[in-house]
Each structure stands twice: as C-alpha cells, then as structure tokens.
Design a protein around this motif. Structure first.
Motif, PDB file in Angstrom:
ATOM      1  N   HIS A  60      41.002  33.538  29.828  1.00  0.00           N
ATOM      2  CA  HIS A  60      42.137  34.266  30.390  1.00  0.00           C
ATOM      3  C   HIS A  60      41.724  35.581  31.044  1.00  0.00           C
ATOM      4  CE1 HIS A  60      41.940  36.136  26.374  1.00  0.00           C
ATOM      5  NE2 HIS A  60      42.542  37.176  26.929  1.00  0.00           N
ATOM      6  N   ASP A  61      40.615  36.156  30.627  1.00  0.00           N
ATOM      7  CA  ASP A  61      40.159  37.430  31.214  1.00  0.00           C
ATOM      8  C   ASP A  61      39.029  37.227  32.218  1.00  0.00           C
ATOM      9  OD1 ASP A  61      41.947  39.190  30.133  1.00  0.00           O
ATOM     10  OD2 ASP A  61      40.735  39.660  28.362  1.00  0.00           O
ATOM     11  N   LEU A  62      38.937  36.030  32.766  1.00  0.00           N
ATOM     12  CA  LEU A  62      37.876  35.711  33.735  1.00  0.00           C
ATOM     13  C   LEU A  62      37.801  36.743  34.865  1.00  0.00           C
ATOM     14  CD1 LEU A  62      35.804  33.587  34.909  1.00  0.00           C
ATOM     15  CD2 LEU A  62      37.745  32.509  36.033  1.00  0.00           C
ATOM     16  N   GLN A 104      49.391  34.583  34.679  1.00  0.00           N
ATOM     17  CA  GLN A 104      50.592  35.109  34.018  1.00  0.00           C
ATOM     18  C   GLN A 104      50.356  35.669  32.612  1.00  0.00           C
ATOM     19  OE1 GLN A 104      53.607  32.073  34.142  1.00  0.00           O
ATOM     20  NE2 GLN A 104      53.441  31.781  36.351  1.00  0.00           N
ATOM     21  N   HIS A 105      49.085  35.818  32.184  1.00  0.00           N
ATOM     22  CA  HIS A 105      48.890  36.155  30.772  1.00  0.00           C
ATOM     23  C   HIS A 105      49.243  37.605  30.422  1.00  0.00           C
ATOM     24  CE1 HIS A 105      44.793  37.697  31.809  1.00  0.00           C
ATOM     25  NE2 HIS A 105      44.886  38.381  30.677  1.00  0.00           N
ATOM     26  N   HIS A 106      49.482  38.464  31.435  1.00  0.00           N
ATOM     27  CA  HIS A 106      49.952  39.821  31.126  1.00  0.00           C
ATOM     28  C   HIS A 106      51.415  40.020  31.499  1.00  0.00           C
ATOM     29  CE1 HIS A 106      46.559  42.007  29.465  1.00  0.00           C
ATOM     30  NE2 HIS A 106      45.769  41.293  30.263  1.00  0.00           N
ATOM     31  N   GLU A 107      52.118  38.924  31.841  1.00  0.00           N
ATOM     32  CA  GLU A 107      53.553  39.032  32.110  1.00  0.00           C
ATOM     33  C   GLU A 107      54.269  39.189  30.765  1.00  0.00           C
ATOM     34  OE1 GLU A 107      54.711  39.254  35.086  1.00  0.00           O
ATOM     35  OE2 GLU A 107      52.980  38.567  36.261  1.00  0.00           O
TER      36      GLU A 107
END
Ligand SMILES: [Fe+2]
Length: 469
Positions: free
Chosen positions: A332-334, A384-387
């Motif tokens: 997710h932090d790629l 969208q992982h920081h939405e």
C-alpha cells in the motif's frame, strides 16, 4: 356450412378451419372403398377449405399415396378394396410417419375396435357420422399432431444439448443412483456407461456425506448453485468440482429426482493458484524494494497486511477477497519509493512541505500500478488507502460509499499499526491509544463495520503478541 367455417379456439383466438395461420390449406388423404362416399367427403372437405391430396380405394394405394403426397391427416375406412384392411394399411404407414389417422367405418365390433387401437389412431368415427363432428375431429387431430411435432422437436433439441454438453449432466434418484447422464459424465468419472450406471453419485463424492448435504440444501432452498465438492475418479484421482442442481419430478416413476451439472474446475483452480502465486511473488518483490529504501517502516506493510487479513476474516469476507486485501496491504505504501529517504527516515516531526510530499505517495503508487493488469483493482485500492469515510482523507477526499471496502480495511489497519509501532520521530505508543483513535473515529473517519471487527479482535485477544500492549 359456409365457404370457410370459423371454429372458435380459446377466448380471443380464432382460426380459419381448413387452413393454417398462413392461410395455406391443410392437406387430407381420403381412403375409402366406396367411390360415392369418397366423392361426398371430397366435397365436404373442399368446401371447408381443405386440400385433398388424393383418394385411395385400397390399402396398397393408400400407402403409396401417403408416401407421395405427405398429407397432414388421413381419413381411413376400415373395409377396403384389395388385400389389406384399413387397419393393416395404417400399421404400415405408422412405421414411417407420425401422420394422424381418423378411422371411419360402419363396423364397430369389439375385435375391430381392439385392432384399430394398436395403430394409435387419433379418433374413430362411426358411420353415419355428423359432418360437423367430422370437421371438428379433423381440426383437432391436425392441431394436436402439429403440437406433438413441436414437442418432439424441442425434446430432440434438449437431448442434443444434454448429449453434447462439455459439462457432465446427470439425473439421479433420491438414493443417488443414476437415472440418466451424458457422455461428459463418463469422461469425468472415468467409468464406462455401464459401470457409471452401476454406481451412485453419493459414492463418488467427497467428503463423505456430500450427497446428503446437497439434497438437503436442494430440499430447503429449491436448488444449489456452484456447490463445491470433490469427485473421486475410477483411477483414484480426485477432481475439484462445482455442482449446480435442482429437483425434478419424474412422471414415469411417480417420484422426485435431482438433475444437475457437474463442472470440473481442477485445472481452472490450478491455474488460478499459479496466477496467485505469481502475483504474490511480484508483490513481495515490490514490497521489498520499498522497504529497502525505508528501513524505519521496515515490516510496516507486512504487519498492515497481517492485520488487514485478520480484520477481513473477522468480517467474514470470502477467501479470494481476503487474499486481495492482504496483497494490496503488502504494497500500500509503494508510492513512497519516489519520496526522498531523508524525509521518510527523518527523526524529527515533518514540516508542511515535507508532509505534502509524503501525501503524494498514494497517487504515485496508483501511477506505478495502474497499467498492470491484475485480476482485481490493486492500483485503485492502493490509491484510496488514505481516504477517510467522512471525506477528510487524501488525495481524492472520497466519502465512505465511494471508497473500496478493501481500502477502508487497510486504512484502519494502517492507522493502528502506525500508532502502535515505533516511528523515526517517536517510540511505539502501544495498542491503547490506537484503539482509542479507532473507536473515536467509528462511523466518521473509519467504517463502523471495520472498527467493530477490529475491536472484537482486541477483545478476543487475537492481536496479543502482534501489537504492543
Ligand atoms: Fe500510506
């Protein structure tokens, strides 16, 4: 009787007697030893709109005319000229043609009646008959015969589908014994027709009791769809299969049975496993690349992946969805690959410019992944992982229903893991403040179902040893 008599059929459905729906005359062969009677019949039928294909006085002639003219119906006298009776001629005709036959005769003794029944006539009219009765009987016979032909054609079509289907199709009784099956079933089981017929479906399925579970489900829900079982073949090899089946009433034996399709998904499953294996490999390489540049979050992605998987499982999501969530969480932090490592590993708090730069990582991750064709929207989930559900997240400021469930799960796992673990600028805070943050944001920043699943995991002590107390 008018030129074209009208016969009522149904409430609002009227047809022209003597003709079909296209106006083409229906065709009748008259077999009658008396020429005078035959001529009278000809007149009556012609007036009613029928076409007479011929008039035969003997059985031999009737057989010949039937072959030559292929009528829609035969009016057959029983006593004829020549060597054959009408019954014998009919028996001969019936060998090659389903044409409906109506007998007309003055003889009605029991023996004659029994004989004519053997030729399966549509009707028997005793002379002298009423003309109206004759015309209605003819009309009904032709209609019924056309219907029968349609039915036979549809059965034939169904049989073709049944026989030629690539999938195994079966009909079994309640005891699991085969009543009917196609050649694909014998290919699947490895037994020949006779040996398959001697087995029961319940003996072939694994685990034991599968057949009982299937029939129970059909009885309670009406049908089963893609029910997964294993089928043991003749050689002992076990194939992964999906069964779709329903119950069926069989009139002949006055009993219910089950009919269904068995699809062999062994090869498909193997190739999917291989595909998953390859994707996992690619994802591990990408995750390792990020972590090589960012030692302080080493293991972060992996721990978020484990936590996301636990939450997804607690929520009761299907196995393939859980897999997708785990894989997306792994990278997710790629996008952090494009952020200078000095910023990522800065031991003090970030200034605004630095934080803005950090905030670009979901977009960068999306840009890297978006053109790779994964079987699920990996790029979108990473994007969208920081939405946040209330729209306070970034970069798209999406709200709950517009955010992937996968991303909503990963975001909770991400926050918990980040708070609970050591950071370059602060020591690990433990699970308590993380739990407090998640609870506070329930139904606002975070999805309530995801939060509830996470809290249940904490309650069950399922995270002990994984997150610092
Ligand atoms: Fe992130």
């Amino acid at each position: 009787m008018g030129e074209r008599a009208i016969v009522a059929r149904g409430d609002n459905h009227r047809i022209l007697q003597g003709k079909d729906v296209n106006g083409t005359p229906k065709r009748i062969l008259i077999v009658e030893d008396s020429l005078i009677v035959a001529m009278e019949l000809r007149e009556i039928l012609k007036r009613a709109g029928y076409e007479i294909t011929g008039t035969a006085v003997s059985g031999e002639e009737a057989i010949e005319l039937q072959r030559e003219t292929q009528p829609d119906l035969i009016l057959m006298d029983i006593m004829l000229q020549g060597q054959m009776t009408g019954i014998e001629a009919s028996a001969e005709i019936k060998k090659t043609s389903p044409v409906p036959i109506i007998y007309t005769t003055a003889y009605s003794d029991e023996e004659t009646l029994n004989d004519l029944k053997l030729t399966d006539p549509f009707a028997y009219l005793k002379k002298p008959y009423d003309n109206k009765e004759l015309l209605i009987t003819i009309e009904l016979a032709i209609e019924r015969s056309a219907y029968q032909r349609k039915l036979t054609a549809s059965e034939f079509k169904y049989r073709g589908l049944f026989d030629n289907s690539v999938d195994a199709i079966f009909i079994v009784g309640r005891d699991g014994r085969f009543i009917d099956f196609n050649i694909s079933l014998t290919r699947l089981t490895g037994y020949n027709r006779e040996d398959t017929a001697a087995q029961t479906l319940s003996e072939m399925l694994e685990p034991e009791g599968s057949f009982g579970s299937i029939t129970e489900k059909i009885e309670s829900e009406g049908m089963i769809r893609d029910y997964e079982v294993r089928l043991r073949q003749k050689g002992g090899e076990v194939r992964d299969c999906q069964i779709t089946a329903t119950s069926l009433y069989i009139e002949d034996v006055n009993s219910f049975a089950y009919q269904g399709i068995i699809r062999d998904i062994t090869d498909l499953r193997r190739s999917l496993e291989l595909q998953n294996h390859l994707i996992s490999g690619i994802i591990q390489v990408m995750a390792a690349t990020v972590e090589a540049r960012d030692p302080y979050t080493a293991g972060h992605q992996e721990r978020v992946a484990i936590l996301s998987e636990l939450i997804a499982r607690e929520m009761g999501l299907p196995e393939d969805k859980i897999n997708e969530i785990r894989m997306a969480a792994m990278i997710h932090d790629l996008g952090k690959i494009h952020i200078p490592s000095e910023i990522l590993s800065k031991p003090t708090k970030l200034n605004d410019t630095e934080f803005e730069l950090i905030m670009t990582h979901p977009t960068i991750g999306y840009e890297i992944l978006k053109d790779v064709e994964f079987p699920f929207d990996l790029a979108g989930i990473v994007y969208q992982h920081h939405e946040r559900c209330d729209g306070s997240g970034y970069p798209l400021k999406l709200k709950k229903d517009d955010i992937y469930l996968e991303s909503r799960i990963i975001s909770v796992a991400d926050v918990v893991e980040a708070m609970a673990s050591h950071r370059p600028y602060r020591p690990a805070q433990g699970i308590k403040p993380a739990l407090e943050e998640i609870r506070k944001g329930r139904a606002s920043r975070y999805d309530e179902e995801v939060v509830d699943a996470f809290c249940r995991l904490v309650q069950k002590k399922a995270l002990d040893g994984f997150l610092v107390e």
